[in-house]
Design an enzyme around this catalytic site. Structure first.
Site, mmCIF file in Angstrom:
data_model
loop_
_atom_site.group_PDB
_atom_site.id
_atom_site.type_symbol
_atom_site.label_atom_id
_atom_site.label_comp_id
_atom_site.label_asym_id
_atom_site.label_seq_id
_atom_site.Cartn_x
_atom_site.Cartn_y
_atom_site.Cartn_z
ATOM 1 N N VAL A 107 76.613 41.394 61.668
ATOM 2 C CA VAL A 107 76.539 42.600 60.849
ATOM 3 C C VAL A 107 77.743 42.594 59.915
ATOM 4 O O VAL A 107 78.874 42.335 60.345
ATOM 5 C CB VAL A 107 76.558 43.877 61.712
ATOM 6 C CG1 VAL A 107 76.469 45.117 60.825
ATOM 7 C CG2 VAL A 107 75.416 43.859 62.718
ATOM 8 N N CYS A 108 77.495 42.843 58.623
ATOM 9 C CA CYS A 108 78.577 43.013 57.655
ATOM 10 C C CYS A 108 79.507 41.787 57.657
ATOM 11 O O CYS A 108 79.063 40.653 57.589
ATOM 12 C CB CYS A 108 79.325 44.306 57.954
ATOM 13 S SG CYS A 108 80.376 44.913 56.621
ATOM 14 N N SER A 109 80.820 42.018 57.778
ATOM 15 C CA SER A 109 81.778 40.918 57.691
ATOM 16 C C SER A 109 81.803 40.057 58.940
ATOM 17 O O SER A 109 82.561 39.081 58.995
ATOM 18 C CB SER A 109 83.186 41.459 57.408
ATOM 19 O OG SER A 109 83.623 42.297 58.460
ATOM 20 N N GLY A 110 80.959 40.374 59.925
ATOM 21 C CA GLY A 110 80.798 39.459 61.051
ATOM 22 C C GLY A 110 80.319 38.087 60.596
ATOM 23 O O GLY A 110 80.485 37.085 61.296
ATOM 24 N N THR A 127 76.135 39.385 53.494
ATOM 25 C CA THR A 127 77.148 40.255 54.082
ATOM 26 C C THR A 127 77.255 41.479 53.176
ATOM 27 O O THR A 127 76.408 41.676 52.293
ATOM 28 C CB THR A 127 78.503 39.532 54.230
ATOM 29 O OG1 THR A 127 79.419 40.361 54.960
ATOM 30 C CG2 THR A 127 79.108 39.181 52.880
#
Length: 324
Positions: A107-110, A127
């Site tokens: 998720v996102c910056s993961g 992202t």
């Protein structure tokens, strides 16, 4: 529907964004109320509790090495990335869980954590819209899709920022149990099963650094000051005291586009800002320099896959309505 439990390992760390964890977890939890059997385990590299981005403590179920092989491994994002490099310890923990998992999701910056493991090499990924450029620069072997809400490439899934983790989790539930159950989960959580448009609709107007060339910066100033003005190639070249050939070359070499398309992009950003403020689509088309509403609609359809009216329903301020 499978009766076997589905193990979900969520790898958390210091500064992890709480909604990146809670959003997907709520989707899986709601699915359980409807007959699924997701078993969620929050894990950290060493089994120690962590503090989220808003200061709330997250209690974990153990370390990564003590967990059974997960069916799904999920790595949420945090503001720490990409501001700082992914630590070797976190990357190794993610690599270990990914190797033991049936599928992997971020998720996102993961996505930067997955990138540090090499899992994004040769794969499509996304992202948060603010950092898609940085993800592409840091992991050039990945094929970054800046406008996607979420992307599936084989067994690796990546999503845009924050609430897009809910979209991703719904897609995973649909993958496991079909559209009927995922639709029920979406309705229960009062969210869309499939969100219209890409994540560009959420990006900030007039984003990005100004052009390096003084001539191109002048173009931005001119169009922003008077969006409805005449900005043909010949008109711009005359105002900047350069030849049309030189101006075309500047646009191509620095911005990779044409003068006409760049002027349109500035007008498009201005139009988004006007719609955000509550102006009608017809007013916006005129004020932003589009020759007609239809020309504005075509640009929105091309760039965002939604109409100006649909964009405004999502983001317009209530101030204009209250003022009336």
């Amino acid at each position: 529907m499978s009766t076997d439990p589905h193990r979900v390992a969520v790898l958390v760390y210091e500064g992890v964004k709480l909604l990146d964890v809670a959003g997907p977890a709520e989707v899986f939890g709601e699915a359980n109320l409807l007959g699924a059997d997701y078993r969620i385990a929050l894990v950290s590299t060493r089994g120690a509790d962590v503090t989220s981005s808003i200061g709330m403590r997250i209690a974990v179920d153990g370390g990564t090495s003590t967990q059974p092989d997960p069916d799904t491994f999920l790595i949420p994002g945090g503001d720490v990335y990409p501001r700082t490099p992914v630590t070797r310890e976190l990357a190794e923990a993610a690599r270990d869980l990914a190797a033991r998992a049936g599928r992997v999701a971020s998720v996102c910056s993961g996505a930067f954590v997955l990138g540090a493991t090499g899992l994004l090499d040769g794969r499509r990924a996304t992202t948060h819209w603010k950092i898609t450029g940085e993800l592409a620069a840091r992991h050039p072997k990945a094929h970054v899709e800046p406008d996607a809400i979420y992307v599936r490439d084989g067994t690796v899934h990546t999503s845009a920022g924050v609430t897009a983790g809910i979209d991703l989790a719904l897609a995973l539930v649909e993958e496991d149990h079909g559209p009927d159950l995922s639709r029920q989960v979406a309705r229960s959580l009062v969210v869309y099963l499939h969100r219209a448009g890409g994540q560009s609709q959420f990006s900030a107007p007039l984003q990005g650094p100004p052009p390096r060339s003084p001539a191109l910066r002048r173009v931005v100033d001119l169009v922003t000051a008077d969006p409805a003005g005449p900005y043909s190639l010949a008109e711009l070249a005359g105002r900047l005291n350069v030849s049309t050939r030189h101006l075309t070359r500047l646009f191509r070499e620095e911005l990779g586009t044409t003068p006409a398309r760049y002027v349109e992009s500035i007008r498009f950003d201005i139009a988004k800002s006007l719609l955000d403020q509550g102006y009608t689509a017809t007013q916006t088309a005129s004020m932003a320099g589009f020759p007609s509403y239809e020309s504005l609609r075509r640009v929105f359809a091309r760039e965002l896959s939604i109409s100006p009216a649909a964009y405004q329903r999502r983001f317009a301020t209530a101030r204009h309505e209250q003022a009336g």
